[in-house]
Scaffold this motif. Sequence first.
Motif, PDB file in Angstrom:
ATOM      1  N   VAL A  80     -18.151 -16.734  15.798  1.00  0.00           N
ATOM      2  CA  VAL A  80     -16.814 -16.096  15.333  1.00  0.00           C
ATOM      3  C   VAL A  80     -16.782 -14.542  15.931  1.00  0.00           C
ATOM      4  O   VAL A  80     -15.724 -14.076  16.486  1.00  0.00           O
ATOM      5  CB  VAL A  80     -16.878 -15.538  13.825  1.00  0.00           C
ATOM      6  CG1 VAL A  80     -15.821 -14.740  13.197  1.00  0.00           C
ATOM      7  CG2 VAL A  80     -16.635 -17.076  13.072  1.00  0.00           C
ATOM      8  N   VAL A  81     -17.750 -13.987  16.040  1.00  0.00           N
ATOM      9  CA  VAL A  81     -17.788 -12.664  16.573  1.00  0.00           C
ATOM     10  C   VAL A  81     -17.646 -12.511  18.178  1.00  0.00           C
ATOM     11  O   VAL A  81     -16.710 -11.739  18.693  1.00  0.00           O
ATOM     12  CB  VAL A  81     -19.291 -11.886  16.341  1.00  0.00           C
ATOM     13  CG1 VAL A  81     -20.244 -12.252  17.374  1.00  0.00           C
ATOM     14  CG2 VAL A  81     -18.917 -10.336  16.521  1.00  0.00           C
ATOM     15  N   ASN A  82     -17.981 -13.508  18.600  1.00  0.00           N
ATOM     16  CA  ASN A  82     -17.842 -13.667  20.412  1.00  0.00           C
ATOM     17  C   ASN A  82     -16.597 -14.226  20.555  1.00  0.00           C
ATOM     18  O   ASN A  82     -15.813 -14.020  21.669  1.00  0.00           O
ATOM     19  CB  ASN A  82     -18.993 -14.513  20.805  1.00  0.00           C
ATOM     20  CG  ASN A  82     -20.217 -13.532  21.094  1.00  0.00           C
ATOM     21  OD1 ASN A  82     -20.147 -12.598  21.669  1.00  0.00           O
ATOM     22  ND2 ASN A  82     -21.238 -14.028  20.597  1.00  0.00           N
ATOM     23  N   PHE A  83     -16.162 -15.242  20.012  1.00  0.00           N
ATOM     24  CA  PHE A  83     -14.922 -16.209  20.534  1.00  0.00           C
ATOM     25  C   PHE A  83     -13.484 -15.798  19.541  1.00  0.00           C
ATOM     26  O   PHE A  83     -12.543 -16.599  19.772  1.00  0.00           O
ATOM     27  CB  PHE A  83     -15.367 -17.550  20.560  1.00  0.00           C
ATOM     28  CG  PHE A  83     -16.076 -17.702  21.589  1.00  0.00           C
ATOM     29  CD1 PHE A  83     -16.306 -17.428  22.929  1.00  0.00           C
ATOM     30  CD2 PHE A  83     -17.691 -18.204  21.019  1.00  0.00           C
ATOM     31  CE1 PHE A  83     -17.155 -17.576  23.731  1.00  0.00           C
ATOM     32  CE2 PHE A  83     -18.504 -18.119  22.131  1.00  0.00           C
ATOM     33  CZ  PHE A  83     -18.500 -18.054  23.271  1.00  0.00           C
ATOM     34  N   VAL A  84     -13.819 -14.938  18.404  1.00  0.00           N
ATOM     35  CA  VAL A  84     -12.530 -14.592  17.638  1.00  0.00           C
ATOM     36  C   VAL A  84     -12.214 -13.119  17.683  1.00  0.00           C
ATOM     37  O   VAL A  84     -11.324 -12.710  18.157  1.00  0.00           O
ATOM     38  CB  VAL A  84     -12.543 -15.243  16.148  1.00  0.00           C
ATOM     39  CG1 VAL A  84     -11.450 -14.862  15.269  1.00  0.00           C
ATOM     40  CG2 VAL A  84     -12.878 -16.710  16.010  1.00  0.00           C
ATOM     41  N   VAL A  85     -13.360 -12.480  17.080  1.00  0.00           N
ATOM     42  CA  VAL A  85     -13.288 -11.044  17.267  1.00  0.00           C
ATOM     43  C   VAL A  85     -13.186 -10.287  18.600  1.00  0.00           C
ATOM     44  O   VAL A  85     -12.157  -9.294  18.846  1.00  0.00           O
ATOM     45  CB  VAL A  85     -14.425 -10.471  16.654  1.00  0.00           C
ATOM     46  CG1 VAL A  85     -14.368  -8.839  16.478  1.00  0.00           C
ATOM     47  CG2 VAL A  85     -14.403 -10.991  15.092  1.00  0.00           C
ATOM     48  N   VAL A  86     -14.100 -10.695  19.391  1.00  0.00           N
ATOM     49  CA  VAL A  86     -14.091 -10.096  20.955  1.00  0.00           C
ATOM     50  C   VAL A  86     -12.539 -10.419  21.648  1.00  0.00           C
ATOM     51  O   VAL A  86     -12.042  -9.340  22.075  1.00  0.00           O
ATOM     52  CB  VAL A  86     -15.053 -10.604  21.700  1.00  0.00           C
ATOM     53  CG1 VAL A  86     -15.095 -10.139  23.473  1.00  0.00           C
ATOM     54  CG2 VAL A  86     -16.433  -9.916  21.353  1.00  0.00           C
ATOM     55  N   PRO A  87     -11.971 -11.699  21.579  1.00  0.00           N
ATOM     56  CA  PRO A  87     -10.802 -11.655  22.163  1.00  0.00           C
ATOM     57  C   PRO A  87      -9.600 -10.900  21.713  1.00  0.00           C
ATOM     58  O   PRO A  87      -8.787 -10.385  22.248  1.00  0.00           O
ATOM     59  CB  PRO A  87     -10.412 -12.996  22.064  1.00  0.00           C
ATOM     60  CG  PRO A  87     -11.913 -13.923  22.067  1.00  0.00           C
ATOM     61  CD  PRO A  87     -12.680 -12.857  21.280  1.00  0.00           C
ATOM     62  N   LEU A  88      -9.657 -10.427  20.067  1.00  0.00           N
ATOM     63  CA  LEU A  88      -8.777  -9.814  19.371  1.00  0.00           C
ATOM     64  C   LEU A  88      -9.066  -8.400  19.782  1.00  0.00           C
ATOM     65  O   LEU A  88      -8.166  -7.558  20.220  1.00  0.00           O
ATOM     66  CB  LEU A  88      -8.911  -9.737  18.070  1.00  0.00           C
ATOM     67  CG  LEU A  88      -8.477 -11.387  17.398  1.00  0.00           C
ATOM     68  CD1 LEU A  88      -8.803 -11.241  15.944  1.00  0.00           C
ATOM     69  CD2 LEU A  88      -7.065 -11.489  17.743  1.00  0.00           C
ATOM     70  N   PHE A 271     -25.872  -7.241  18.347  1.00  0.00           N
ATOM     71  CA  PHE A 271     -26.005  -7.272  19.955  1.00  0.00           C
ATOM     72  C   PHE A 271     -25.252  -8.346  20.582  1.00  0.00           C
ATOM     73  O   PHE A 271     -24.682  -8.191  21.828  1.00  0.00           O
ATOM     74  CB  PHE A 271     -27.470  -7.426  20.171  1.00  0.00           C
ATOM     75  CG  PHE A 271     -28.139  -6.080  20.090  1.00  0.00           C
ATOM     76  CD1 PHE A 271     -28.535  -5.403  21.377  1.00  0.00           C
ATOM     77  CD2 PHE A 271     -28.941  -5.539  19.030  1.00  0.00           C
ATOM     78  CE1 PHE A 271     -29.133  -4.224  21.369  1.00  0.00           C
ATOM     79  CE2 PHE A 271     -29.465  -4.398  18.909  1.00  0.00           C
ATOM     80  CZ  PHE A 271     -29.644  -3.864  20.065  1.00  0.00           C
ATOM     81  N   THR A 272     -25.039  -9.436  20.163  1.00  0.00           N
ATOM     82  CA  THR A 272     -24.345 -10.640  20.922  1.00  0.00           C
ATOM     83  C   THR A 272     -22.906 -10.365  20.943  1.00  0.00           C
ATOM     84  O   THR A 272     -22.264 -10.805  21.853  1.00  0.00           O
ATOM     85  CB  THR A 272     -24.669 -11.799  20.192  1.00  0.00           C
ATOM     86  OG1 THR A 272     -24.155 -13.041  21.162  1.00  0.00           O
ATOM     87  CG2 THR A 272     -24.128 -12.095  18.920  1.00  0.00           C
ATOM     88  N   GLY A 273     -22.371  -9.442  19.981  1.00  0.00           N
ATOM     89  CA  GLY A 273     -20.946  -9.275  20.018  1.00  0.00           C
ATOM     90  C   GLY A 273     -20.792  -8.198  21.014  1.00  0.00           C
ATOM     91  O   GLY A 273     -19.628  -8.134  21.677  1.00  0.00           O
ATOM     92  N   ALA A 274     -21.857  -7.289  21.258  1.00  0.00           N
ATOM     93  CA  ALA A 274     -21.501  -6.191  22.143  1.00  0.00           C
ATOM     94  C   ALA A 274     -21.809  -6.523  23.772  1.00  0.00           C
ATOM     95  O   ALA A 274     -21.201  -5.824  24.363  1.00  0.00           O
ATOM     96  CB  ALA A 274     -22.249  -5.013  21.687  1.00  0.00           C
ATOM     97  N   THR A 275     -22.878  -7.202  23.957  1.00  0.00           N
ATOM     98  CA  THR A 275     -23.358  -7.601  25.340  1.00  0.00           C
ATOM     99  C   THR A 275     -22.690  -8.420  25.960  1.00  0.00           C
ATOM    100  O   THR A 275     -22.158  -9.390  25.228  1.00  0.00           O
ATOM    101  CB  THR A 275     -24.791  -7.814  25.117  1.00  0.00           C
ATOM    102  OG1 THR A 275     -25.078  -8.915  24.421  1.00  0.00           O
ATOM    103  CG2 THR A 275     -25.566  -6.602  24.943  1.00  0.00           C
TER     104      THR A 275
END
Length: 328
Positions: A80-88, A271-275
Motif C-alpha cells: 500500500v505505501v509503495n504502490f498506492v501512497v507513493v504514486p499519489l 523505510f520502504t516507502g521512502a527509499t
Amino acid sequence: MPQEPQGLVERMEHHQIPIYLGAMALGALLGGAVPAAGPGLEHAINPVLGALLFVTFLQVPAGGLLRSLRDGRFLSAALVVNFVVVPLVVAAMFTFLPADQAVRIGVLLVLLCPCVDYVIVFSGLAGGSSRRLLAATPLLLIVQMLLLPGLLHLFMGADLADIVEVGPFVEAFLVLIVIPLALAWALQAWAVRKPAGRRISDAATTTMVPLMAATLVTVVASQVPELGGSLADAAAVIPFYVAFLVVMAFAGRTIARLFGLDVPASRAVVFTGATRNSLVVLPLALALPDDLALAPVVVVTQTLVEVIGMVAYVRLVPRLVPEPATVA
C-alpha cells in the motif's frame, strides 16, 4: 588476542554513521579526481551490492525468512505505501516539476520504484525489521516491474511508457536477490553441520560495515562524473526529493498504524516507502534516447540525496516511531 578483531568490529558498528559519511565524501573526491573511472565503477555497483546483501541475508535464518512471508499485514502495508501512497505523493508534486520531459521521466522512474537493496541495511540500523523487508523484496521488485509501464502511461502518455524494458529488473532480481540469498542459505546450512562453516559464517557477518562503506564509495564515485555540466538541472529537483523523504516518513508511519504493526515492522514500512530503486532504474535512464539524456542525471541526483537522507532517517525514525513507554 582473540578479542582484538571483535573490538574492531564493535568500534566500526558504533561509529558506522561517520564511516558512511566519510565513504560518501571519499567517493565524491574519487569521482571528481578520476572521472574516467566512472564507467568501470558503475559496473562494480551490482557485485558490491550483491556482497552486501549476501551478508545481510546471512544474518536472517532461512526459517525466519520463510515464516515472514506469511506476515500478511506487513506485506499489505508495504504494498500500500509503495504502490498506492507513493504514486499519489508523486502525482501531487508532478505538476510542479520542471517542464522538461527528461527531468520528469527521470523523477518518475526513480520515485515510482521501491528500493530492494540497501534499504534493508539502513532500516536495520534504525531498529526496523530486516527480516520482514527481506521477505518483501522479491515481491516489491516483481510488482514494480509489472506496474511501472502503466504508471508511466498515466503520467506521461503511451509513447514514453514503452521505453521500459524488463531486462534490467530481471538482472537485478538475480544478482541482488536470488544469488545472494541462495549463497547465504547454503552457508547457513553448512554452518549448522560443520565448525568450518560456522567460522566462515561468523567472519562474513563482521564485514557489514566495511561492505556498506565500499558500496557508498562505489556508488558515489561512479555517479559524480555523470553530473558533468548539469548541476543546475540536478539542483532543480533536489527540493522535490527532500520533500518526498519528509512526506513519506509521516505517510509510512500512518500506514503502519492503520495496519496495527509493531515498532520494528512500522519502522521498516517507513523505510520502504521512502527509499527508491535508483540503482536498478539507472540503466533504464541511460538507455533512453538522446533527447532524454538528462534523465540519468536526475536519477543520479536522487541517489545522492537519498543516501544523505537515509543517514538522517537512521537517527530520526526511532524518534518518529518510538518504542512504547514501559510502566515502572
